[in-house]
Design an enzyme around this catalytic site. Sequence first.
Site, PDB file in Angstrom:
ATOM      1  N   ASP A  50      -3.842  -6.640  10.780  1.00 34.02           N
ATOM      2  CA  ASP A  50      -2.961  -5.629  11.359  1.00 34.02           C
ATOM      3  C   ASP A  50      -3.233  -4.272  10.725  1.00 34.02           C
ATOM      4  O   ASP A  50      -2.952  -4.061   9.546  1.00 34.02           O
ATOM      5  CB  ASP A  50      -1.488  -6.004  11.116  1.00 34.02           C
ATOM      6  N   TYR A  55      -2.971   4.464   9.244  1.00 29.47           N
ATOM      7  CA  TYR A  55      -3.289   3.891   7.918  1.00 29.47           C
ATOM      8  C   TYR A  55      -4.618   4.448   7.382  1.00 29.47           C
ATOM      9  O   TYR A  55      -4.912   4.308   6.197  1.00 29.47           O
ATOM     10  CB  TYR A  55      -3.383   2.358   7.969  1.00 29.47           C
TER      11      TYR A  55
HETATM   12  N1  LIG Z   1       4.702  -1.051  12.455  1.00 28.98           N
HETATM   13  C1  LIG Z   1       5.156  -0.462  11.395  1.00 28.98           C
HETATM   14  O1  LIG Z   1       5.823   0.583  11.448  1.00 28.98           O
HETATM   15  C2  LIG Z   1       4.864  -1.065  10.051  1.00 28.98           C
HETATM   16  C3  LIG Z   1       5.572  -0.625   8.917  1.00 28.98           C
HETATM   17  C4  LIG Z   1       5.311  -1.243   7.685  1.00 28.98           C
HETATM   18  C5  LIG Z   1       4.377  -2.252   7.610  1.00 28.98           C
HETATM   19  N2  LIG Z   1       3.683  -2.642   8.724  1.00 28.98           N
HETATM   20  C6  LIG Z   1       2.654  -3.715   8.651  1.00 28.98           C
HETATM   21  O2  LIG Z   1       3.151  -4.829   7.912  1.00 28.98           O
HETATM   22  C7  LIG Z   1       2.300  -5.088   6.796  1.00 28.98           C
HETATM   23  C8  LIG Z   1       3.076  -5.670   5.638  1.00 28.98           C
HETATM   24  O3  LIG Z   1       4.121  -4.827   5.236  1.00 28.98           O
HETATM   25  P1  LIG Z   1       4.087  -3.965   3.875  1.00 28.98           P
HETATM   26  O4  LIG Z   1       2.683  -3.635   3.519  1.00 28.98           O
HETATM   27  O5  LIG Z   1       5.040  -2.861   4.046  1.00 28.98           O
HETATM   28  O6  LIG Z   1       4.745  -4.872   2.774  1.00 28.98           O
HETATM   29  P2  LIG Z   1       4.814  -6.427   2.353  1.00 28.98           P
HETATM   30  O7  LIG Z   1       3.727  -7.215   2.941  1.00 28.98           O
HETATM   31  O8  LIG Z   1       6.217  -6.822   2.579  1.00 28.98           O
HETATM   32  O9  LIG Z   1       4.610  -6.276   0.791  1.00 28.98           O
HETATM   33  C9  LIG Z   1       3.444  -5.737   0.234  1.00 28.98           C
HETATM   34  C10 LIG Z   1       3.696  -5.518  -1.248  1.00 28.98           C
HETATM   35  O10 LIG Z   1       3.914  -6.771  -1.904  1.00 28.98           O
HETATM   36  C11 LIG Z   1       2.897  -6.996  -2.880  1.00 28.98           C
HETATM   37  N3  LIG Z   1       2.518  -8.425  -2.768  1.00 28.98           N
HETATM   38  C12 LIG Z   1       1.735  -9.006  -1.842  1.00 28.98           C
HETATM   39  N4  LIG Z   1       1.637 -10.326  -2.038  1.00 28.98           N
HETATM   40  C13 LIG Z   1       2.377 -10.603  -3.126  1.00 28.98           C
HETATM   41  C14 LIG Z   1       2.651 -11.791  -3.833  1.00 28.98           C
HETATM   42  N5  LIG Z   1       2.144 -12.954  -3.443  1.00 28.98           N
HETATM   43  N6  LIG Z   1       3.468 -11.729  -4.932  1.00 28.98           N
HETATM   44  C15 LIG Z   1       3.985 -10.536  -5.315  1.00 28.98           C
HETATM   45  N7  LIG Z   1       3.760  -9.378  -4.678  1.00 28.98           N
HETATM   46  C16 LIG Z   1       2.953  -9.397  -3.596  1.00 28.98           C
HETATM   47  C17 LIG Z   1       1.770  -6.043  -2.535  1.00 28.98           C
HETATM   48  O11 LIG Z   1       1.072  -5.631  -3.679  1.00 28.98           O
HETATM   49  P3  LIG Z   1      -0.537  -5.806  -3.842  1.00 28.98           P
HETATM   50  O12 LIG Z   1      -1.195  -5.226  -2.633  1.00 28.98           O
HETATM   51  O13 LIG Z   1      -0.820  -5.062  -5.091  1.00 28.98           O
HETATM   52  O14 LIG Z   1      -0.771  -7.278  -3.976  1.00 28.98           O
HETATM   53  C18 LIG Z   1       2.533  -4.874  -1.938  1.00 28.98           C
HETATM   54  O15 LIG Z   1       3.041  -4.037  -2.962  1.00 28.98           O
HETATM   55  C19 LIG Z   1       1.682  -3.709   6.527  1.00 28.98           C
HETATM   56  O16 LIG Z   1       0.568  -3.778   5.680  1.00 28.98           O
HETATM   57  C20 LIG Z   1       1.404  -3.247   7.926  1.00 28.98           C
HETATM   58  O17 LIG Z   1       0.246  -3.873   8.441  1.00 28.98           O
HETATM   59  C21 LIG Z   1       3.937  -2.082   9.940  1.00 28.98           C
END
Ligand SMILES: NC(=O)c1ccc[n+]([C@@H]2O[C@H](COP(=O)([O-])OP(=O)(O)OC[C@H]3O[C@@H](n4cnc5c(N)ncnc54)[C@H](OP(=O)(O)O)[C@@H]3O)[C@@H](O)[C@H]2O)c1
Length: 273
Positions: A50, A55
């Site tokens: 995704d 980004y």
């Molecule tokens: N459509 C939209 O408006 C929108 C908005 C937000 C997000 N998104 C999509 O959703 C995806 C996921 O959301 P997100 O990036 O906001 O946050 P998330 O997946 O909820 O959390 C990511 C965070 O958690 C950490 N993490 C990952 N795996 C872990 C684990 N096993 N244990 C502990 N910490 C962990 C990561 O750090 P490290 O990377 O250092 O491991 C990062 O700081 C995004 O990347 C994007 O593709 C879409």
Amino acid sequence: MQNLVLNQSVRLNNGVEMPVFGLGVWKTRSGKECVDAVLSALELGYRHIDTAKIYGNESDVGEAIRKSGVPRNELFITTKLWNSDQKDPRKYLEESLKTIGVDQIDLYLIHFPVAGTRKQAWKELEKAYKDGLARAIGVSNYTIPHLQELFQYAEITPAVNQVEYHPFLNQNDLLNTCKKNNIVLEAYSPLAHGQRISDPKLAKIAKKYGKTPAQILIRWAIDKGMVVIPKSVKRERILENSQVFDFSLSGSDLQEMETWNENFRTCWDPTGA
Ligand SMILES: NC(=O)c1ccc[n+]([C@@H]2O[C@H](COP(=O)([O-])OP(=O)(O)OC[C@H]3O[C@@H](n4cnc5c(N)ncnc54)[C@H](OP(=O)(O)O)[C@@H]3O)[C@@H](O)[C@H]2O)c1
């Protein structure tokens, strides 16, 4: 452990199969960090990535895909139409295809329901879909009122609505509205952007299953019938996050997690947009 990630998909309302689990790359830095993260994920069995134009890493996703050697037809790639581009979706979709290096995107989403341009954007996305530029089209950050408004003019029902969703922001009314209208809800920030990973309630459940807090949050989303896209740039976490297909949460644990909602948002709030 055998990685069963590949085996699970959901059928979208147009018949396209979408893997229920994928890698998000928001805040994954363009260049080596993103190429390595996506390449690790693909090596570990992920088949769903995704990204979004905003980004700034679509080209890295494309590079990692090419390096991986995974055939294009085994992959599901999502990208999104940025807010200021809503007046000319086709132009920006074509640009994204070029940047990623693919002929067609699997899922193209309106990133945010911008007042004034979202209707025109959806009508243009419908045309691009009919012309084969995307295998499926959908929306992101749409609340129930945004969906109701869209139903009045849409010829094509969105296949997906991607919104922030985790036990601390449990939007059951929105989930039910999506299910009722045959729209798959895709949970973004499923780990609450990492901000609630040390929650003691979560630790207790994780201990019970011999799983990590992240794995419980990811499994929770899958058990509720959502698609889920956790982000990590660390190979060991990318692996950890994928190891959620050998268990499911019990009815009573799911019920308990239903009580955790705090309307805790880590990302933008589309209410009233
Ligand atoms: N459509 C939209 O408006 C929108 C908005 C937000 C997000 N998104 C999509 O959703 C995806 C996921 O959301 P997100 O990036 O906001 O946050 P998330 O997946 O909820 O959390 C990511 C965070 O958690 C950490 N993490 C990952 N795996 C872990 C684990 N096993 N244990 C502990 N910490 C962990 C990561 O750090 P490290 O990377 O250092 O491991 C990062 O700081 C995004 O990347 C994007 O593709 C879409």
